[in-house]
Design a protein around this motif. Structure first.
Motif, PDB file in Angstrom:
ATOM      1  N   GLU A  11       1.247   9.844  -0.716  1.00  0.00           N
ATOM      2  CA  GLU A  11       0.345   9.983  -1.861  1.00  0.00           C
ATOM      3  C   GLU A  11       0.893   9.182  -3.032  1.00  0.00           C
ATOM      4  O   GLU A  11       2.081   9.223  -3.326  1.00  0.00           O
ATOM      5  CB  GLU A  11       0.220  11.464  -2.227  1.00  0.00           C
ATOM      6  N   LEU A  12       0.019   8.437  -3.684  1.00  0.00           N
ATOM      7  CA  LEU A  12       0.394   7.644  -4.847  1.00  0.00           C
ATOM      8  C   LEU A  12       0.163   8.468  -6.103  1.00  0.00           C
ATOM      9  O   LEU A  12      -0.939   8.986  -6.318  1.00  0.00           O
ATOM     10  CB  LEU A  12      -0.438   6.354  -4.890  1.00  0.00           C
ATOM     11  N   LYS A  28       0.815  -1.205   0.000  1.00  0.00           N
ATOM     12  CA  LYS A  28       0.000   0.000   0.000  1.00  0.00           C
ATOM     13  C   LYS A  28       0.853   1.260   0.000  1.00  0.00           C
ATOM     14  O   LYS A  28       1.960   1.282   0.517  1.00  0.00           O
ATOM     15  CB  LYS A  28      -0.927   0.018   1.217  1.00  0.00           C
ATOM     16  N   CYS A  29       0.261   2.300  -0.582  1.00  0.00           N
ATOM     17  CA  CYS A  29       0.800   3.654  -0.460  1.00  0.00           C
ATOM     18  C   CYS A  29      -0.320   4.468   0.183  1.00  0.00           C
ATOM     19  O   CYS A  29      -1.344   4.741  -0.461  1.00  0.00           O
ATOM     20  CB  CYS A  29       1.176   4.228  -1.816  1.00  0.00           C
ATOM     21  N   PRO A  84      -2.691  12.352  -8.703  1.00  0.00           N
ATOM     22  CA  PRO A  84      -2.876  11.449  -7.568  1.00  0.00           C
ATOM     23  C   PRO A  84      -3.821  10.293  -7.918  1.00  0.00           C
ATOM     24  O   PRO A  84      -4.860  10.488  -8.555  1.00  0.00           O
ATOM     25  CB  PRO A  84      -3.492  12.346  -6.495  1.00  0.00           C
ATOM     26  N   LEU A  89       5.187   3.262  -9.917  1.00  0.00           N
ATOM     27  CA  LEU A  89       4.507   4.472  -9.479  1.00  0.00           C
ATOM     28  C   LEU A  89       5.276   5.159  -8.359  1.00  0.00           C
ATOM     29  O   LEU A  89       6.061   4.539  -7.641  1.00  0.00           O
ATOM     30  CB  LEU A  89       3.089   4.134  -8.999  1.00  0.00           C
ATOM     31  N   ASN A  90       4.995   6.435  -8.207  1.00  0.00           N
ATOM     32  CA  ASN A  90       5.673   7.244  -7.202  1.00  0.00           C
ATOM     33  C   ASN A  90       4.811   7.324  -5.940  1.00  0.00           C
ATOM     34  O   ASN A  90       3.672   7.771  -5.988  1.00  0.00           O
ATOM     35  CB  ASN A  90       5.933   8.648  -7.757  1.00  0.00           C
ATOM     36  N   CYS A  91       5.349   6.870  -4.814  1.00  0.00           N
ATOM     37  CA  CYS A  91       4.675   6.975  -3.515  1.00  0.00           C
ATOM     38  C   CYS A  91       5.463   7.983  -2.697  1.00  0.00           C
ATOM     39  O   CYS A  91       6.566   7.695  -2.228  1.00  0.00           O
ATOM     40  CB  CYS A  91       4.639   5.615  -2.810  1.00  0.00           C
ATOM     41  N   THR A  92       4.913   9.169  -2.542  1.00  0.00           N
ATOM     42  CA  THR A  92       5.679  10.242  -1.932  1.00  0.00           C
ATOM     43  C   THR A  92       4.776  11.155  -1.127  1.00  0.00           C
ATOM     44  O   THR A  92       3.558  11.175  -1.314  1.00  0.00           O
ATOM     45  CB  THR A  92       6.410  11.070  -3.004  1.00  0.00           C
ATOM     46  N   SER A  93       5.396  11.907  -0.219  1.00  0.00           N
ATOM     47  CA  SER A  93       4.636  12.884   0.551  1.00  0.00           C
ATOM     48  C   SER A  93       5.587  13.745   1.359  1.00  0.00           C
ATOM     49  O   SER A  93       6.657  13.306   1.777  1.00  0.00           O
ATOM     50  CB  SER A  93       3.655  12.189   1.496  1.00  0.00           C
ATOM     51  N   ILE A 131       5.748  -0.017  -6.202  1.00  0.00           N
ATOM     52  CA  ILE A 131       6.262   1.236  -5.644  1.00  0.00           C
ATOM     53  C   ILE A 131       7.591   0.993  -4.931  1.00  0.00           C
ATOM     54  O   ILE A 131       7.962  -0.146  -4.658  1.00  0.00           O
ATOM     55  CB  ILE A 131       5.261   1.873  -4.650  1.00  0.00           C
ATOM     56  N   VAL A 180      -1.721  -1.299  -3.990  1.00  0.00           N
ATOM     57  CA  VAL A 180      -0.951  -1.259  -5.237  1.00  0.00           C
ATOM     58  C   VAL A 180      -0.710  -2.689  -5.708  1.00  0.00           C
ATOM     59  O   VAL A 180       0.298  -3.316  -5.358  1.00  0.00           O
ATOM     60  CB  VAL A 180       0.390  -0.523  -5.037  1.00  0.00           C
TER      61      VAL A 180
END
Length: 338
Positions: free
Chosen positions: A63-64, A27-28, A70, A52-56, A39, A33
């Motif tokens: 946030e995915l 999960k992100c 998003p 995919l990009n999982c960032t925050s 990720i 996912v």
């Protein structure tokens, strides 16, 4: 001694199956996912297109992202994922002077096996002095949506957009890009008592609520985003071409190659009687039809699970297929009293 008992209990405890690649984060944030997406590590995805990009900025709320969009949901079963894309808008005061505007917006999906779903999405414009145009980057598709009215119109989910306060137009299949823009004829001066802003956006038909877009609506600090559904395939090949290259074939055990409605590329789906993620190497697992909640698999008799199927054994004294009903009278037990 108690450690041995604990280990035995843990071994009996049911473990939820993961749709992510083994050893990869599932999960992100709150978004699952499933493979072929991945990720954090590129090896967790089937290829670079599905990474995919999982960032925050806040580690407690990651946030995915797909590009800069998003993602709120991914479905390997339907071959879709849902992204949030902002609406285009323009606003004027009662004198016809523009006060706020972001009247152009675009969507581009890049070179991967992705396309904007034509069956799930619809282009929508809101306003009483609003002309919205939508085209793709390749200039092979274009449409205009005109929404006019001279008095206040209640935006209702029960009534379709007919051009009075709201208009809609469909998009063709296979598009990988869109850009839409807004214009106005009289800067909303003729309807300024109840409508000063126009909006244009692409949106998922299932989640779109026209009632959320009243004519009195104004932009909400970047929160004017709508859900848009993106379709994906493994790659743009036929099933025959994909199966010919066994090392690159994406479908796992007990799964087979299928075609999406768009007719472009292929996906994988579990065979009848199996369930799980068809893209994982171990593929789909046997589904125990006898334990499907809320479903009675046998019309009569006892359910017995088999690999990829199930049987319904008739009661003693009866015969036939218990899935549709048994024949005979069965055993009649007579109890005699004193």
């Amino acid at each position: 001694m108690w450690v041995s008992w604990l280990m035995m209990l843990l071994s009996l405890w049911p473990v939820a199956s993961s749709d992510a690649k083994p050893g990869c984060q599932e999960k992100c944030g709150n978004v699952s996912v499933p493979y072929p997406f991945g990720i954090l590590e590129p090896s967790c995805a089937m290829n670079k297109h599905f990474f995919l990009n999982c960032t925050s900025n806040d580690e407690s709320h990651p946030e995915l992202l797909f590009g800069n969009m998003p993602i709120s949901d991914i479905s390997e079963l339907e071959g879709t994922f849902t992204v949030g894309i902002h609406a285009a808008f323009n606003c004027y005061d009662k004198k016809g002077i523009e006060t706020n505007s972001s009247s152009r917006w675009r969507i581009t999906l890049g070179s991967g096996p992705f396309m904007i779903s034509n069956t799930r999405n619809i282009f929508t414009a809101i306003g009483c002095d609003t002309s919205a145009r939508v085209i793709n980057f390749e200039f092979t598709y274009g449409a205009t949506c005109l929404s006019l009215c001279t008095e206040y119109v209640e935006m209702s989910d029960a009534n379709p957009c007919s051009g009075s306060g709201c208009c809609q137009t469909s998009i063709p299949k296979g598009l990988k890009s869109l850009r839409y823009s807004l214009s106005t004829y009289y800067n909303y001066t003729n309807v300024s008592d109840f409508n000063l802003c126009g909006f244009a956006f692409l949106a998922d038909k299932r989640s779109l609520k026209i009632s959320d877009w009243p004519l009195s609506r104004t932009p909400k600090d970047g929160k004017d985003a709508a859900d848009v559904v993106i379709e994906w395939v493994v790659e743009n090949k036929t099933c025959e071409q994909a199966k010919a290259n066994t090392s690159a074939y994406a479908c796992g055990a007990n799964a087979d190659c299928t075609y999406p409605e768009s007719g472009q590329g292929y996906r994988c789906s579990c065979n009848d009687g199996f369930e799980g993620n068809p893209y994982l190497k171990e593929g789909c697992q046997d589904k125990d039809e006898c334990k499907v909640e809320g479903k009675k698999p046998c019309q009569e008799g006892t359910c017995e699970n088999t690999i990829g199927n199930y049987k319904c054994r008739c009661p003693i004294g009866k015969y036939g297929d218990g899935k549709i009903g048994c024949k005979g009278v069965g055993i009649i037990t007579i109890i005699s009293g004193n």
